[in-house]
Scaffold this motif. Structure first.
Motif, short mmCIF file in Angstrom:
data_model
loop_
_atom_site.label_atom_id
_atom_site.label_comp_id
_atom_site.label_asym_id
_atom_site.label_seq_id
_atom_site.Cartn_x
_atom_site.Cartn_y
_atom_site.Cartn_z
N ASN A 112 48.73 32.15 41.12
CA ASN A 112 49.85 31.56 40.09
C ASN A 112 51.04 31.61 41.11
OD1 ASN A 112 48.41 31.09 38.05
ND2 ASN A 112 48.08 33.31 37.72
N GLY A 113 51.13 31.50 42.28
CA GLY A 113 52.43 31.30 43.08
C GLY A 113 52.73 32.47 43.74
N ARG A 114 52.19 33.49 43.54
CA ARG A 114 52.48 34.88 44.41
C ARG A 114 52.22 34.67 45.87
NH1 ARG A 114 50.69 40.14 41.19
NH2 ARG A 114 51.72 41.04 42.79
N HIS A 115 53.17 34.69 46.62
CA HIS A 115 53.07 34.44 48.08
C HIS A 115 52.99 35.67 49.13
CE1 HIS A 115 57.40 34.98 47.30
NE2 HIS A 115 57.41 35.32 48.49
N THR A 116 53.05 36.93 48.43
CA THR A 116 53.21 38.11 49.23
C THR A 116 51.62 38.55 49.35
OG1 THR A 116 53.36 39.57 47.48
CG2 THR A 116 55.38 38.68 48.61
N VAL A 117 51.14 38.95 50.63
CA VAL A 117 49.98 39.64 51.13
C VAL A 117 49.96 40.91 50.77
CG1 VAL A 117 49.28 37.72 52.04
CG2 VAL A 117 50.26 39.55 53.39
N PRO A 118 48.87 41.82 50.52
CA PRO A 118 47.44 41.12 49.97
C PRO A 118 47.74 40.67 48.46
CG PRO A 118 47.44 43.41 49.65
CD PRO A 118 48.88 43.32 50.27
N GLN A 119 46.85 39.71 48.40
CA GLN A 119 46.55 39.14 47.22
C GLN A 119 44.87 39.45 46.91
OE1 GLN A 119 48.30 38.25 44.45
NE2 GLN A 119 49.84 38.61 45.96
N ILE A 120 44.53 40.21 45.83
CA ILE A 120 43.11 40.73 45.64
C ILE A 120 42.54 40.12 44.49
CG2 ILE A 120 41.81 43.00 45.49
CD1 ILE A 120 44.52 44.26 46.54
N PHE A 121 41.36 39.88 44.59
CA PHE A 121 40.44 39.20 43.52
C PHE A 121 39.38 40.00 43.34
CE2 PHE A 121 43.42 36.12 44.81
CZ PHE A 121 43.72 35.23 43.60
N ILE A 122 39.01 40.52 42.26
CA ILE A 122 37.60 41.26 41.80
C ILE A 122 37.17 40.31 40.88
CG2 ILE A 122 36.44 43.12 41.09
CD1 ILE A 122 39.06 44.72 42.15
N GLY A 123 36.01 39.64 41.27
CA GLY A 123 35.07 38.65 40.42
C GLY A 123 36.07 37.55 40.22
N GLU A 124 36.32 37.19 38.84
CA GLU A 124 37.30 36.21 38.65
C GLU A 124 38.61 36.73 38.01
OE1 GLU A 124 36.66 32.79 38.63
OE2 GLU A 124 34.86 33.50 39.67
N THR A 125 39.00 37.96 38.28
CA THR A 125 40.08 38.60 37.97
C THR A 125 40.99 39.01 39.32
OG1 THR A 125 38.94 40.19 36.25
CG2 THR A 125 41.00 40.96 37.31
N HIS A 126 42.37 38.45 39.01
CA HIS A 126 43.37 38.30 39.76
C HIS A 126 43.92 39.75 39.76
CE1 HIS A 126 47.78 37.55 41.52
NE2 HIS A 126 46.97 37.83 42.34
N VAL A 127 43.87 40.76 40.77
CA VAL A 127 44.31 41.91 40.53
C VAL A 127 45.68 42.19 40.78
CG1 VAL A 127 44.09 44.23 41.52
CG2 VAL A 127 42.00 43.36 40.96
N GLY A 128 46.06 41.29 41.84
CA GLY A 128 47.69 41.34 42.44
C GLY A 128 47.42 41.89 43.86
N GLY A 129 48.49 42.70 44.18
CA GLY A 129 48.73 43.28 45.64
C GLY A 129 48.00 44.68 45.47
N TYR A 130 48.30 45.63 46.46
CA TYR A 130 47.78 46.83 46.88
C TYR A 130 48.40 47.84 45.67
CZ TYR A 130 47.46 51.59 48.59
OH TYR A 130 47.21 52.72 48.42
N ASP A 131 49.79 47.72 45.40
CA ASP A 131 50.12 48.35 44.31
C ASP A 131 49.60 48.32 43.08
OD1 ASP A 131 52.08 49.55 46.15
OD2 ASP A 131 53.76 48.29 45.51
N ASP A 132 49.25 47.04 42.73
CA ASP A 132 48.77 46.68 41.49
C ASP A 132 46.81 47.68 41.31
OD1 ASP A 132 50.45 44.96 40.36
OD2 ASP A 132 49.73 43.66 41.92
N MET A 133 46.32 47.21 42.75
CA MET A 133 45.16 47.86 43.02
C MET A 133 45.08 49.51 42.69
SD MET A 133 41.86 47.16 45.36
CE MET A 133 42.75 47.91 46.92
N ALA A 134 46.21 50.09 43.39
CA ALA A 134 46.28 51.45 43.23
C ALA A 134 46.72 52.01 41.98
CB ALA A 134 47.46 52.04 44.12
N ALA A 135 47.41 51.03 41.25
CA ALA A 135 47.73 51.57 39.82
C ALA A 135 46.27 51.53 38.73
CB ALA A 135 48.83 50.64 38.88
N LEU A 136 45.47 50.61 39.31
CA LEU A 136 44.22 50.46 38.60
C LEU A 136 43.12 51.74 38.84
CD1 LEU A 136 43.01 46.84 39.11
CD2 LEU A 136 43.81 47.86 36.73
N GLU A 137 43.38 52.22 40.14
CA GLU A 137 42.58 53.45 40.76
C GLU A 137 43.36 54.43 40.03
OE1 GLU A 137 40.19 55.67 43.08
OE2 GLU A 137 40.20 53.69 42.30
N ARG A 138 44.41 54.78 39.83
CA ARG A 138 44.98 55.80 39.32
C ARG A 138 44.91 55.87 37.72
NH1 ARG A 138 49.43 54.37 42.58
NH2 ARG A 138 50.49 53.29 40.64
#
Length: 85
Positions: free
Chosen positions: A49-75
């Motif tokens: 959806n226009g996010r241009h920074t890396v990383p951009q992470i997708f798990i299955g059909e879900t757009h997780v976002g970047g590293y900070d987003d994935m780390a928040a899911l982990e926490r």
């Protein structure tokens, strides 16, 4: 296990951290280097959806976002269920 895709660039510290987190969990992923493949950068922009920074992470059909987003899911304990589908 869900298919995992991650858009990265070689000099991105957050990209390395995201890949390390996934590797530590023992999950495999498909990596797209947007620095070497301009078509993949365009694909990432469209999927994220226009996010241009890396990383951009997708798990299955879900757009997780970047590293900070994935780390928040982990926490919050939500990453493992997402990985399992």
């Amino acid at each position: 296990m869900q298919a995992i895709e991650i858009y990265t660039s070689p000099l991105c510290g957050y990209c390395h951290a995201a890949k390390r987190m996934l590797a530590d969990k023992g999950v495999s992923f498909t990596e797209y280097d947007v620095a070497r493949a301009p078509d993949k950068r365009q694909e990432m922009l469209s999927r994220a959806n226009g996010r241009h920074t890396v990383p951009q992470i997708f798990i299955g059909e879900t757009h997780v976002g970047g590293y900070d987003d994935m780390a928040a899911l982990e926490r919050s304990g939500k990453l493992d269920p997402l990985l399992q589908g």
